[in-house]
Design a protein around this motif. Structure first.
Motif, PDB file in Angstrom:
ATOM      1  N   SER A   1       0.834  -1.209   0.000  1.00 35.77           N
ATOM      2  CA  SER A   1       0.000   0.000   0.000  1.00 35.77           C
ATOM      3  C   SER A   1       0.866   1.257   0.000  1.00 35.77           C
ATOM      4  O   SER A   1       0.496   2.271  -0.601  1.00 35.77           O
ATOM      5  CB  SER A   1      -0.941  -0.003   1.210  1.00 35.77           C
ATOM      6  OG  SER A   1      -0.232   0.068   2.421  1.00 35.77           O
ATOM      7  N   THR A   2       2.027   1.194   0.657  1.00 33.39           N
ATOM      8  CA  THR A   2       2.925   2.351   0.672  1.00 33.39           C
ATOM      9  C   THR A   2       3.464   2.632  -0.720  1.00 33.39           C
ATOM     10  O   THR A   2       3.504   3.790  -1.168  1.00 33.39           O
ATOM     11  CB  THR A   2       4.094   2.125   1.648  1.00 33.39           C
ATOM     12  OG1 THR A   2       3.586   1.985   2.979  1.00 33.39           O
ATOM     13  CG2 THR A   2       5.073   3.295   1.607  1.00 33.39           C
ATOM     14  N   LEU A   3       3.853   1.594  -1.436  1.00 33.53           N
ATOM     15  CA  LEU A   3       4.358   1.781  -2.797  1.00 33.53           C
ATOM     16  C   LEU A   3       3.268   2.350  -3.698  1.00 33.53           C
ATOM     17  O   LEU A   3       3.502   3.273  -4.474  1.00 33.53           O
ATOM     18  CB  LEU A   3       4.878   0.470  -3.368  1.00 33.53           C
ATOM     19  CG  LEU A   3       5.350   0.542  -4.825  1.00 33.53           C
ATOM     20  CD1 LEU A   3       6.504   1.539  -4.969  1.00 33.53           C
ATOM     21  CD2 LEU A   3       5.766  -0.835  -5.335  1.00 33.53           C
ATOM     22  N   HIS A   4       2.072   1.803  -3.583  1.00 32.98           N
ATOM     23  CA  HIS A   4       0.978   2.297  -4.405  1.00 32.98           C
ATOM     24  C   HIS A   4       0.708   3.773  -4.128  1.00 32.98           C
ATOM     25  O   HIS A   4       0.438   4.547  -5.045  1.00 32.98           O
ATOM     26  CB  HIS A   4      -0.282   1.462  -4.159  1.00 32.98           C
ATOM     27  CG  HIS A   4      -0.242   0.126  -4.833  1.00 32.98           C
ATOM     28  ND1 HIS A   4      -1.309  -0.730  -4.869  1.00 32.98           N
ATOM     29  CD2 HIS A   4       0.750  -0.500  -5.499  1.00 32.98           C
ATOM     30  CE1 HIS A   4      -0.982  -1.825  -5.527  1.00 32.98           C
ATOM     31  NE2 HIS A   4       0.268  -1.703  -5.915  1.00 32.98           N
ATOM     32  N   THR A   5       0.776   4.166  -2.849  1.00 29.71           N
ATOM     33  CA  THR A   5       0.572   5.564  -2.505  1.00 29.71           C
ATOM     34  C   THR A   5       1.680   6.434  -3.073  1.00 29.71           C
ATOM     35  O   THR A   5       1.428   7.532  -3.594  1.00 29.71           O
ATOM     36  CB  THR A   5       0.511   5.732  -0.978  1.00 29.71           C
ATOM     37  OG1 THR A   5      -0.616   5.014  -0.470  1.00 29.71           O
ATOM     38  CG2 THR A   5       0.377   7.198  -0.585  1.00 29.71           C
ATOM     39  N   MET A   6       2.931   5.966  -2.996  1.00 30.56           N
ATOM     40  CA  MET A   6       4.058   6.719  -3.525  1.00 30.56           C
ATOM     41  C   MET A   6       3.915   6.937  -5.029  1.00 30.56           C
ATOM     42  O   MET A   6       4.183   8.036  -5.543  1.00 30.56           O
ATOM     43  CB  MET A   6       5.372   5.991  -3.209  1.00 30.56           C
ATOM     44  CG  MET A   6       5.726   5.960  -1.726  1.00 30.56           C
ATOM     45  SD  MET A   6       7.149   4.891  -1.343  1.00 30.56           S
ATOM     46  CE  MET A   6       8.504   5.890  -1.975  1.00 30.56           C
ATOM     47  N   VAL A   7       3.477   5.906  -5.734  1.00 34.45           N
ATOM     48  CA  VAL A   7       3.298   6.026  -7.181  1.00 34.45           C
ATOM     49  C   VAL A   7       2.112   6.929  -7.494  1.00 34.45           C
ATOM     50  O   VAL A   7       2.188   7.816  -8.350  1.00 34.45           O
ATOM     51  CB  VAL A   7       3.097   4.637  -7.824  1.00 34.45           C
ATOM     52  CG1 VAL A   7       2.743   4.778  -9.303  1.00 34.45           C
ATOM     53  CG2 VAL A   7       4.344   3.773  -7.664  1.00 34.45           C
ATOM     54  N   LEU A   8       1.010   6.710  -6.799  1.00 40.08           N
ATOM     55  CA  LEU A   8      -0.189   7.490  -7.048  1.00 40.08           C
ATOM     56  C   LEU A   8       0.042   8.977  -6.772  1.00 40.08           C
ATOM     57  O   LEU A   8      -0.482   9.840  -7.477  1.00 40.08           O
ATOM     58  CB  LEU A   8      -1.344   6.973  -6.182  1.00 40.08           C
ATOM     59  CG  LEU A   8      -2.749   7.507  -6.512  1.00 40.08           C
ATOM     60  CD1 LEU A   8      -3.126   7.194  -7.946  1.00 40.08           C
ATOM     61  CD2 LEU A   8      -3.771   6.922  -5.558  1.00 40.08           C
ATOM     62  N   ASP A   9       0.839   9.276  -5.761  1.00 38.68           N
ATOM     63  CA  ASP A   9       1.163  10.674  -5.458  1.00 38.68           C
ATOM     64  C   ASP A   9       1.912  11.320  -6.628  1.00 38.68           C
ATOM     65  O   ASP A   9       1.683  12.490  -6.957  1.00 38.68           O
ATOM     66  CB  ASP A   9       2.013  10.766  -4.190  1.00 38.68           C
ATOM     67  CG  ASP A   9       1.201  10.519  -2.926  1.00 38.68           C
ATOM     68  OD1 ASP A   9      -0.037  10.394  -3.030  1.00 38.68           O
ATOM     69  OD2 ASP A   9       1.809  10.428  -1.841  1.00 38.68           O
ATOM     70  N   LYS A  10       2.796  10.553  -7.260  1.00 41.02           N
ATOM     71  CA  LYS A  10       3.537  11.072  -8.411  1.00 41.02           C
ATOM     72  C   LYS A  10       2.602  11.298  -9.604  1.00 41.02           C
ATOM     73  O   LYS A  10       2.754  12.264 -10.358  1.00 41.02           O
ATOM     74  CB  LYS A  10       4.665  10.113  -8.789  1.00 41.02           C
ATOM     75  CG  LYS A  10       5.841  10.102  -7.808  1.00 41.02           C
ATOM     76  CD  LYS A  10       6.926   9.158  -8.255  1.00 41.02           C
ATOM     77  CE  LYS A  10       8.129   9.191  -7.321  1.00 41.02           C
ATOM     78  NZ  LYS A  10       8.839  10.500  -7.375  1.00 41.02           N
ATOM     79  N   VAL A  11       1.649  10.395  -9.762  1.00 33.78           N
ATOM     80  CA  VAL A  11       0.675  10.541 -10.846  1.00 33.78           C
ATOM     81  C   VAL A  11      -0.159  11.800 -10.611  1.00 33.78           C
ATOM     82  O   VAL A  11      -0.393  12.591 -11.531  1.00 33.78           O
ATOM     83  CB  VAL A  11      -0.236   9.302 -10.925  1.00 33.78           C
ATOM     84  CG1 VAL A  11      -1.379   9.527 -11.914  1.00 33.78           C
ATOM     85  CG2 VAL A  11       0.567   8.064 -11.325  1.00 33.78           C
ATOM     86  N   LEU A  12      -0.610  11.975  -9.381  1.00 34.09           N
ATOM     87  CA  LEU A  12      -1.389  13.153  -9.043  1.00 34.09           C
ATOM     88  C   LEU A  12      -0.592  14.427  -9.299  1.00 34.09           C
ATOM     89  O   LEU A  12      -1.116  15.410  -9.857  1.00 34.09           O
ATOM     90  CB  LEU A  12      -1.818  13.100  -7.574  1.00 34.09           C
ATOM     91  CG  LEU A  12      -2.446  14.382  -7.023  1.00 34.09           C
ATOM     92  CD1 LEU A  12      -3.782  14.667  -7.700  1.00 34.09           C
ATOM     93  CD2 LEU A  12      -2.624  14.291  -5.516  1.00 34.09           C
ATOM     94  N   HIS A  13       0.665  14.422  -8.900  1.00 35.02           N
ATOM     95  CA  HIS A  13       1.494  15.611  -9.081  1.00 35.02           C
ATOM     96  C   HIS A  13       1.647  15.952 -10.559  1.00 35.02           C
ATOM     97  O   HIS A  13       1.599  17.136 -10.944  1.00 35.02           O
ATOM     98  CB  HIS A  13       2.865  15.396  -8.445  1.00 35.02           C
ATOM     99  CG  HIS A  13       3.763  16.599  -8.528  1.00 35.02           C
ATOM    100  ND1 HIS A  13       3.479  17.791  -7.890  1.00 35.02           N
ATOM    101  CD2 HIS A  13       4.920  16.810  -9.223  1.00 35.02           C
ATOM    102  CE1 HIS A  13       4.437  18.680  -8.157  1.00 35.02           C
ATOM    103  NE2 HIS A  13       5.308  18.109  -8.967  1.00 35.02           N
ATOM    104  N   ARG A  14       1.801  14.932 -11.391  1.00 36.57           N
ATOM    105  CA  ARG A  14       1.914  15.178 -12.835  1.00 36.57           C
ATOM    106  C   ARG A  14       0.608  15.764 -13.384  1.00 36.57           C
ATOM    107  O   ARG A  14       0.618  16.724 -14.159  1.00 36.57           O
ATOM    108  CB  ARG A  14       2.269  13.881 -13.560  1.00 36.57           C
ATOM    109  CG  ARG A  14       2.305  14.000 -15.083  1.00 36.57           C
ATOM    110  CD  ARG A  14       3.320  15.057 -15.551  1.00 36.57           C
ATOM    111  NE  ARG A  14       3.285  15.243 -16.990  1.00 36.57           N
ATOM    112  CZ  ARG A  14       4.079  14.578 -17.848  1.00 36.57           C
ATOM    113  NH1 ARG A  14       4.953  13.673 -17.377  1.00 36.57           N
ATOM    114  NH2 ARG A  14       4.009  14.800 -19.129  1.00 36.57           N
ATOM    115  N   ALA A  15      -0.518  15.188 -12.964  1.00 36.64           N
ATOM    116  CA  ALA A  15      -1.814  15.690 -13.423  1.00 36.64           C
ATOM    117  C   ALA A  15      -2.029  17.126 -12.966  1.00 36.64           C
ATOM    118  O   ALA A  15      -2.536  17.966 -13.722  1.00 36.64           O
ATOM    119  CB  ALA A  15      -2.937  14.793 -12.904  1.00 36.64           C
ATOM    120  N   ALA A  16      -1.649  17.418 -11.729  1.00 36.75           N
ATOM    121  CA  ALA A  16      -1.809  18.770 -11.194  1.00 36.75           C
ATOM    122  C   ALA A  16      -0.916  19.757 -11.930  1.00 36.75           C
ATOM    123  O   ALA A  16      -1.331  20.873 -12.260  1.00 36.75           O
ATOM    124  CB  ALA A  16      -1.495  18.776  -9.700  1.00 36.75           C
TER     125      ALA A  16
END
Length: 222
Positions: A81-96
């Motif tokens: 779950s930590t890895l998924h959150t780390m990746v998802l945060d990067k995806v969000l940052h790119r979208a933002a």
């Protein structure tokens, strides 16, 4: 104290199916990498370090062995779950970033001050974030930054996160960012697929905050 109505963000199976999948799983392993996102490596050592931060914080917060064991049990699957959150945060940052969204230090401090007041102080907020979202105290500001980024992105998109349409719109933006980043997960941690890995079931703080912001705005308009 004003009490806000809280609404959990839960995507229905239909909404998940309707939204483009955030998928990207390469067949080749990257030595020492837990994931590669946009050419940037999240190393296994970095992932383990993040997990250890949470475990150390849990140990410090719950010195009793029995209670600590219960805390561990409640946060099972922490590495994945930590890895998924780390990746998802990067995806969000790119979208933002693509949407022209920016988060300032003042934004973070303002949110933190408000949350501390609601929680009953700094320690209470840190303890709650650790218990509910497995975020170590040292990572709290980083987590809040991600939440604000998600809130601002939703507003920029005009996405109502309390509606299936708004949720689909939000995830469509993240899907586009995910494709641009060409995410490659180490197979030992699974595949980057919302549908199969049930990313909606993972406790990601900024999803809750986006939903609560939408609910609060609805109340203010009512």
């Amino acid at each position: 104290m004003h009490r806000r109505r809280r609404t959990a963000l839960i995507l229905s199976a239909a909404a998940v199916a309707a939204a483009p999948l955030l998928t990207a799983c390469g067949s080749e392993a990257h030595p020492g990498a837990a994931a590669v996102v946009g050419g940037d490596r999240i190393t296994v050592a970095q992932l383990e370090g993040r997990v250890n931060e949470v475990r150390d914080a849990q140990r410090a917060a719950v010195p009793d062995d029995a209670q600590y064991s219960q805390a561990i049990a409640k946060s099972g699957g922490l590495t994945r779950s930590t890895l998924h959150t780390m990746v998802l945060d990067k995806v969000l940052h790119r979208a933002a970033t693509d949407a022209g969204v920016d988060v300032t230090r003042r934004d973070i401090q303002t949110m933190r001050t408000g949350l501390e007041q609601q929680a009953g102080g700094r320690k209470a907020l840190e303890r709650g974030w650790l218990q509910q979202y497995s975020v170590a105290p040292a990572r709290l500001d980083e987590s809040l930054r991600t939440e604000i980024e998600a809130q601002k992105l939703a507003r920029k998109l005009g996405a109502d996160m309390n509606s299936p349409q708004g949720q689909a719109q939000f995830w469509k933006a993240l899907s586009g960012a995910s494709k641009k980043l060409d995410i490659d997960l180490n197979p030992r941690y699974g595949a980057w697929d919302v549908d199969k890995n049930k990313r909606m079931d993972t406790k990601t703080p900024w999803l809750r905050q986006v939903s609560e912001t939408g609910a609060s705005q609805q109340e203010q308009r009512a």
